[in-house]
Write a protein that holds these residues in place. Sequence first.
Motif, PDB file in Angstrom:
ATOM      1  N   THR A  51       2.529  16.587   6.280  1.00 31.14           N
ATOM      2  CA  THR A  51       2.142  15.208   6.015  1.00 31.14           C
ATOM      3  C   THR A  51       1.561  14.563   7.263  1.00 31.14           C
ATOM      4  N   GLU A  83       9.824   9.409   6.262  1.00 34.79           N
ATOM      5  CA  GLU A  83      10.107   9.605   4.837  1.00 34.79           C
ATOM      6  C   GLU A  83      11.466  10.255   4.618  1.00 34.79           C
ATOM      7  N   ASP A  87      15.439   9.839  -1.958  1.00 38.76           N
ATOM      8  CA  ASP A  87      14.355   9.341  -2.813  1.00 38.76           C
ATOM      9  C   ASP A  87      13.026   9.322  -2.073  1.00 38.76           C
ATOM     10  N   GLU A  88      13.074   8.946  -0.784  1.00 31.02           N
ATOM     11  CA  GLU A  88      11.844   8.895   0.009  1.00 31.02           C
ATOM     12  C   GLU A  88      11.192  10.270   0.102  1.00 31.02           C
ATOM     13  N   THR A  89      12.017  11.303   0.278  1.00 26.94           N
ATOM     14  CA  THR A  89      11.480  12.660   0.388  1.00 26.94           C
ATOM     15  C   THR A  89      10.876  13.120  -0.932  1.00 26.94           C
ATOM     16  N   LEU A  90      11.517  12.804  -2.036  1.00 26.31           N
ATOM     17  CA  LEU A  90      10.948  13.175  -3.337  1.00 26.31           C
ATOM     18  C   LEU A  90       9.575  12.522  -3.513  1.00 26.31           C
ATOM     19  N   ARG A  91       9.442  11.265  -3.134  1.00 29.05           N
ATOM     20  CA  ARG A  91       8.153  10.587  -3.251  1.00 29.05           C
ATOM     21  C   ARG A  91       7.120  11.213  -2.305  1.00 29.05           C
ATOM     22  N   ALA A  92       7.561  11.519  -1.080  1.00 31.46           N
ATOM     23  CA  ALA A  92       6.641  12.132  -0.111  1.00 31.46           C
ATOM     24  C   ALA A  92       6.147  13.485  -0.613  1.00 31.46           C
ATOM     25  N   ASP A  94       5.872  14.455  -3.760  1.00 34.45           N
ATOM     26  CA  ASP A  94       4.911  14.207  -4.842  1.00 34.45           C
ATOM     27  C   ASP A  94       3.523  13.903  -4.277  1.00 34.45           C
ATOM     28  N   GLU A  95       3.480  13.106  -3.216  1.00 32.19           N
ATOM     29  CA  GLU A  95       2.198  12.756  -2.603  1.00 32.19           C
ATOM     30  C   GLU A  95       1.552  13.980  -1.961  1.00 32.19           C
ATOM     31  N   ARG A  98      -0.023  15.967  -4.640  1.00 35.33           N
ATOM     32  CA  ARG A  98      -1.243  15.303  -5.113  1.00 35.33           C
ATOM     33  C   ARG A  98      -2.402  15.577  -4.164  1.00 35.33           C
TER      34      ARG A  98
END
Length: 276
Positions: A51, A83, A87-92, A94-95, A98
């Motif tokens: 990232t 991140e 929850d922050e890691t799951l969102r990171a 996903d990004e 993407r």
Amino acid sequence: MPDIQIPRVALNDGTTIPQLGLGVYKVADDEAERVVRIALDEGYRHIDTATLYGNEAGVGRAMRASGLDRDDVYLTTKVWNTEHGYDETLRAFDESLRLLDTDHVDLYLIHWPAASRDRYVETYRALETIRSEGRARSIGVSNFQVPHLERLLGETDVVPVVNQVEAHPWLPQRELRAFGDAHGIVTEAWSPLARGRILDDEVLLGIADRLGVSVAQVVIRWHLQHGLVVIPKSATASRIRSNLDVFGFELDDADLDAIAALESGQRTGSHPDDVD
């Protein structure tokens, strides 16, 4: 494409990782597409991004443009310190998927323990969830010291498959490697060429001259013969090609002894305790 057989290292979860890959730290996103395409065309099958690097999209474009099947390329990315958290890691993650435009990565790492934040355990639990979902085939860590690893092993369920750390002849990471060996954690080397600073070393120059290879090739070969996974970075086509041409020679015992004497503890990057 060249028919180069890169050795694979067995990981503790039953998967394997190509022992030699390409790192893309400090390669801009648009440049990453060109660099990764060159590497894949030359025979690399292991790409390491993160990232933080800001080039996941470029890596993904290169992989698609290469014409290779997704399963032919071993892809690593990492979650950044800001991140950390479940929850922050799951969102990171996903990004990252993407941007990479893929449905899975082969290896997902915690980039740094960021111990002052004290969230790497819950972050790793998010990695365990991602692994259980099949979206990361393997999970591991980067820049973890023995105390961080000991805590992780005591408080989570899945043993990391790798610990990616700065490692080279000046900083061979003997203690970390021994701990990893004892717990089935493979050591992977970033900055294996000490950001180019080691390439003027007289001992290494002498070995390279005798073998008719470059100093970079000697150092990469040193990593391979010590069982390390190694990800040299270059944006230059000739060096990308040369860094892969390390399977036609071997360092003998005298070479390895001479290189062992270069250990100084010198780092070219930050100490993990200083990164938050």
